[in-house]
Design a protein around this motif. Structure first.
Motif, PDB file in Angstrom:
ATOM      1  N   GLN A   1      -4.134   2.063   3.663  1.00  0.00           N
ATOM      2  CA  GLN A   1      -2.965   2.277   3.480  1.00  0.00           C
ATOM      3  C   GLN A   1      -1.610   1.786   3.960  1.00  0.00           C
ATOM      4  O   GLN A   1      -0.618   2.407   3.694  1.00  0.00           O
ATOM      5  CB  GLN A   1      -3.206   4.500   3.343  1.00  0.00           C
ATOM      6  N   ASN A   2      -2.486   1.027   5.452  1.00  0.00           N
ATOM      7  CA  ASN A   2      -0.785   0.680   6.101  1.00  0.00           C
ATOM      8  C   ASN A   2      -1.582  -0.710   6.712  1.00  0.00           C
ATOM      9  O   ASN A   2      -2.608  -0.734   6.662  1.00  0.00           O
ATOM     10  CB  ASN A   2      -0.629   2.151   7.207  1.00  0.00           C
TER      11      ASN A   2
ATOM     12  N   PRO B   1       0.776  -1.533   0.541  1.00  0.00           N
ATOM     13  CA  PRO B   1       0.132   0.170  -0.196  1.00  0.00           C
ATOM     14  C   PRO B   1       0.636   1.365  -0.041  1.00  0.00           C
ATOM     15  O   PRO B   1       1.693   1.563  -0.098  1.00  0.00           O
ATOM     16  CB  PRO B   1      -1.160  -0.148   1.611  1.00  0.00           C
TER      17      PRO B   1
ATOM     18  N   PHE C   1      -3.884   0.623  -0.992  1.00  0.00           N
ATOM     19  CA  PHE C   1      -4.005   1.892  -1.655  1.00  0.00           C
ATOM     20  C   PHE C   1      -2.759   1.766  -2.838  1.00  0.00           C
ATOM     21  O   PHE C   1      -1.761   1.920  -2.110  1.00  0.00           O
ATOM     22  CB  PHE C   1      -4.396   3.020  -1.183  1.00  0.00           C
TER      23      PHE C   1
ATOM     24  N   GLU D   1       1.401   5.151   1.544  1.00  0.00           N
ATOM     25  CA  GLU D   1       0.785   5.940   3.041  1.00  0.00           C
ATOM     26  C   GLU D   1       0.732   7.194   2.352  1.00  0.00           C
ATOM     27  O   GLU D   1       1.643   7.911   2.312  1.00  0.00           O
ATOM     28  CB  GLU D   1       1.515   5.588   3.448  1.00  0.00           C
TER      29      GLU D   1
END
Length: 218
Positions: A142-143, A34, A172, A36
């Motif tokens: 994102q994490n 992902p 993402f 971030e």
């Protein structure tokens, strides 16, 4: 007849090859690490797809702590997707929104609650009459912390309601902003039949379920 059979066999073979390639390419998107997005000026960003972005955009903008909602495309394997290209279903992208929010006012967890509350969570590849992979539900993380929040809520819903939640969970990668005419569509076209018959009823259903998260003017 033999020529026809040969032709259709070739078409089928090519189609299978194309699908295999597309699936392989799309699988790389799903398995990627992902990206971030850093917090800027105290504002964070989150990304969701759940049907027509005209609908989703206005739902999130009704939530306290959300500064802005932007319509666009995410989750696919092509660069610079357009509305016309994404509608073919061949880009892998879904209509999505970028949510700019104040994490001191509204948490990512609450935004996920808004996400699941504001849609038909069992519908695959669409919402209502908007059908196709470009309208599928995807929730982006994102994490690892965000991923666990999403998976926990998805599992809880499935167990509580005895259903299969259709939303896909993606790392993402990138958000592509949609064409200008898609932005703030409900505000600019309040009398459009789609807005009147689909977007506003969907918004009102959400508002009735989560009144505690709404801005004062909503």
């Amino acid at each position: 007849m033999k020529h026809l059979i040969s032709f259709f066999t070739l078409v089928l073979f090519c189609s299978c090859q194309n699908n295999a390639q597309t699936n392989k390419t799309q699988e790389a998107v799903i398995q990627a690490n992902p990206v971030e997005v850093p917090v800027e000026h105290g504002k964070a960003k989150a990304y969701f797809a759940s049907g027509c972005f005209w609908c989703v955009e206005v739902i999130y903008e009704s939530v306290k702590g959300v500064e802005e909602s932007i319509s666009g495309y995410s989750g696919g394997h092509t660069k610079n997707p357009t509305y016309e290209a994404s509608n073919t279903g061949k880009t892998g992208h879904a209509e999505a929104v970028e949510i700019i929010y104040d994490p001191k006012i509204v948490s990512f967890e609450t935004l996920v609650d808004v996400y699941f509350t504001s849609q038909n969570i069992t519908q695959v590849n669409g919402q209502g009459n908007d059908k196709g992979s470009q309208y599928r539900s995807i929730i982006f993380y994102q994490n690892e912390a965000q991923k666990q929040i999403i998976l926990k809520k998805k599992t809880e819903l499935e167990q509580q309601l005895k259903i299969k939640v259709a939303a896909e969970v993606y790392p993402f990668q990138k958000f592509w902003i949609a064409e200008d005419y898609h932005q703030d569509y409900e505000k600019k076209h309040p009398n459009h039949p789609y807005i009147q018959n689909v977007s506003i009823p969907r918004l009102n259903r959400f508002k009735s379920k989560m009144p505690h998260v709404l801005k004062d003017n909503h």
